[in-house]
Design a protein around this motif. Structure first.
Motif, short mmCIF file in Angstrom:
data_model
loop_
_atom_site.label_atom_id
_atom_site.label_comp_id
_atom_site.label_asym_id
_atom_site.label_seq_id
_atom_site.Cartn_x
_atom_site.Cartn_y
_atom_site.Cartn_z
N HIS A 168 28.65 -3.87 -2.32
CA HIS A 168 29.63 -4.92 -2.02
C HIS A 168 30.83 -4.31 -1.29
O HIS A 168 31.32 -4.87 -0.30
CB HIS A 168 30.07 -5.61 -3.31
CG HIS A 168 31.08 -6.69 -3.10
ND1 HIS A 168 30.77 -7.88 -2.48
CD2 HIS A 168 32.40 -6.76 -3.43
CE1 HIS A 168 31.85 -8.63 -2.42
NE2 HIS A 168 32.85 -7.97 -3.00
N PHE A 169 31.30 -3.16 -1.77
CA PHE A 169 32.43 -2.48 -1.13
C PHE A 169 32.08 -2.08 0.30
O PHE A 169 32.87 -2.27 1.22
CB PHE A 169 32.85 -1.26 -1.94
CG PHE A 169 33.95 -0.45 -1.32
CD1 PHE A 169 35.25 -0.92 -1.30
CD2 PHE A 169 33.67 0.78 -0.72
CE1 PHE A 169 36.26 -0.19 -0.72
CE2 PHE A 169 34.68 1.51 -0.14
CZ PHE A 169 35.98 1.03 -0.13
N ALA A 170 30.88 -1.53 0.49
CA ALA A 170 30.46 -1.12 1.84
C ALA A 170 30.39 -2.32 2.77
O ALA A 170 30.78 -2.22 3.95
CB ALA A 170 29.11 -0.41 1.76
N GLN A 171 29.90 -3.45 2.27
CA GLN A 171 29.84 -4.67 3.08
C GLN A 171 31.24 -5.14 3.46
O GLN A 171 31.49 -5.54 4.60
CB GLN A 171 29.08 -5.77 2.33
CG GLN A 171 28.88 -7.04 3.14
CD GLN A 171 28.01 -6.80 4.37
OE1 GLN A 171 27.00 -6.12 4.30
NE2 GLN A 171 28.42 -7.35 5.50
N GLU A 172 32.19 -5.06 2.53
CA GLU A 172 33.56 -5.47 2.82
C GLU A 172 34.20 -4.55 3.87
O GLU A 172 34.93 -5.03 4.75
CB GLU A 172 34.41 -5.47 1.55
CG GLU A 172 34.11 -6.62 0.63
CD GLU A 172 34.96 -6.61 -0.63
OE1 GLU A 172 35.75 -5.66 -0.82
OE2 GLU A 172 34.85 -7.56 -1.41
N VAL A 173 33.92 -3.25 3.78
CA VAL A 173 34.43 -2.31 4.78
C VAL A 173 33.85 -2.65 6.15
O VAL A 173 34.56 -2.65 7.17
CB VAL A 173 34.13 -0.85 4.38
CG1 VAL A 173 34.39 0.11 5.53
CG2 VAL A 173 34.93 -0.46 3.15
N GLN A 174 32.57 -2.94 6.19
CA GLN A 174 31.92 -3.29 7.47
C GLN A 174 32.52 -4.58 8.03
O GLN A 174 32.79 -4.67 9.23
CB GLN A 174 30.42 -3.44 7.26
CG GLN A 174 29.64 -3.59 8.54
CD GLN A 174 28.14 -3.60 8.28
OE1 GLN A 174 27.69 -3.56 7.15
NE2 GLN A 174 27.38 -3.65 9.35
N ASN A 175 32.77 -5.57 7.19
CA ASN A 175 33.41 -6.82 7.63
C ASN A 175 34.82 -6.55 8.17
O ASN A 175 35.22 -7.13 9.17
CB ASN A 175 33.46 -7.84 6.50
CG ASN A 175 32.09 -8.36 6.13
OD1 ASN A 175 31.14 -8.22 6.89
ND2 ASN A 175 31.99 -8.95 4.94
N LEU A 176 35.56 -5.69 7.49
CA LEU A 176 36.91 -5.35 7.93
C LEU A 176 36.88 -4.66 9.29
O LEU A 176 37.70 -4.97 10.17
CB LEU A 176 37.61 -4.47 6.89
CG LEU A 176 39.05 -4.10 7.16
CD1 LEU A 176 39.92 -5.34 7.25
CD2 LEU A 176 39.57 -3.16 6.09
N ARG A 177 35.94 -3.76 9.50
CA ARG A 177 35.80 -3.10 10.80
C ARG A 177 35.52 -4.13 11.90
O ARG A 177 36.09 -4.06 12.98
CB ARG A 177 34.66 -2.08 10.77
CG ARG A 177 35.00 -0.79 10.14
CD ARG A 177 33.86 0.20 10.31
NE ARG A 177 34.16 1.41 9.59
CZ ARG A 177 33.27 2.23 9.10
NH1 ARG A 177 31.99 1.96 9.27
NH2 ARG A 177 33.63 3.31 8.46
N PHE A 178 34.63 -5.06 11.61
CA PHE A 178 34.29 -6.10 12.57
C PHE A 178 35.54 -6.93 12.91
O PHE A 178 35.81 -7.21 14.08
CB PHE A 178 33.16 -6.98 12.02
CG PHE A 178 32.74 -8.07 12.95
CD1 PHE A 178 32.02 -7.78 14.10
CD2 PHE A 178 33.08 -9.39 12.68
CE1 PHE A 178 31.63 -8.79 14.96
CE2 PHE A 178 32.70 -10.40 13.54
CZ PHE A 178 31.97 -10.10 14.68
N ASP A 179 36.30 -7.32 11.88
CA ASP A 179 37.52 -8.10 12.11
C ASP A 179 38.55 -7.33 12.93
O ASP A 179 39.21 -7.89 13.81
CB ASP A 179 38.13 -8.53 10.77
CG ASP A 179 37.29 -9.57 10.04
OD1 ASP A 179 36.40 -10.17 10.69
OD2 ASP A 179 37.51 -9.75 8.82
N VAL A 180 38.68 -6.03 12.65
CA VAL A 180 39.63 -5.20 13.40
C VAL A 180 39.20 -5.11 14.86
O VAL A 180 40.03 -5.18 15.78
CB VAL A 180 39.78 -3.80 12.76
CG1 VAL A 180 40.50 -2.83 13.68
CG2 VAL A 180 40.48 -3.90 11.41
N GLU A 181 37.91 -4.94 15.11
CA GLU A 181 37.41 -4.87 16.49
C GLU A 181 37.67 -6.19 17.23
O GLU A 181 38.09 -6.18 18.39
CB GLU A 181 35.90 -4.56 16.50
CG GLU A 181 35.57 -3.14 16.14
CD GLU A 181 34.07 -2.90 16.04
OE1 GLU A 181 33.27 -3.81 16.37
OE2 GLU A 181 33.70 -1.79 15.60
#
Length: 192
Positions: A168-181
């Motif tokens: 779940h944490f890894a998925q949230e980090v990936q979502n955050l990266r996508f949002d930042v991009e």
């Protein structure tokens, strides 16, 4: 001192199980190193009778069996997975033969036979049962304690994280990266 006691004990067991001696006779002259770091480190030589004789540790063993002190009691009580935890170096066929013999020999039966000559059959059976429970008791307690600590650290204290929590944490980090991009792309468009 310890080496001679262990060697004498092994030979006592082998004399009670003559079939094992016959199987070991094919490996006459081979040396076996037994390592239980940091407690035990010795070598034995298989003689013509299929029994073990002390050998110099300076000799290069044909095969070496290494295992943790934590599985000694599991080996003594012949737990199924204990023999799989033995690390083997050297002659694989000799090691396989030793492990196969170890799996087939029931030390409790030998103890019962030895005791029955002195105290009778029924008391010998009871003593052998009690000794097996006594050997198994610390291992079972360590297993239960480790399970309890694992459960406490994952459920109560948060010291350890469950695999689902990590995913779940890894998925949230990936979502955050996508949002930042996406935010970075918008900013670039606005500045142009």
């Amino acid at each position: 001192m310890l080496t001679s006691v262990v060697t004498t004990s092994i030979n006592h067991v082998l004399r009670n199980e003559r079939w094992a001696c016959r199987r070991l006779q094919t490996y006459t002259g081979k040396t076996v190193g037994i390592r239980v770091p940091p407690l035990v480190n010795f070598s034995v030589l298989i003689d013509a009778a299929g029994e073990m004789q002390q050998a110099s540790n300076a000799m290069c063993a044909d095969t070496t069996l290494t295992f943790s002190p934590l599985i000694v009691s599991k080996l003594l009580t012949r737990e199924a997975g204990a023999f799989d935890a033995i690390a083997i170096t050297g002659d694989q066929s000799l090691a396989d033969e030793l492990i196969a013999i170890g799996k087939q020999i029931d030390l409790r039966v030998i103890l019962e036979q030895d005791l029955s000559k002195t105290i009778g059959d029924i008391p010998a059976h009871r003593v052998a049962q009690a000794s097996e429970h006594l050997i198994r008791w610390p291992v079972d307690n360590v297993d239960r304690l480790s399970q309890a600590l694992t459960e406490y650290w994952t459920e109560e204290s948060g010291f350890l994280t469950k695999p689902t929590g990590i995913e779940h944490f890894a998925q949230e980090v990936q979502n955050l990266r996508f949002d930042v991009e996406q935010l970075e792309q918008r900013l670039n468009r606005l500045t142009r």
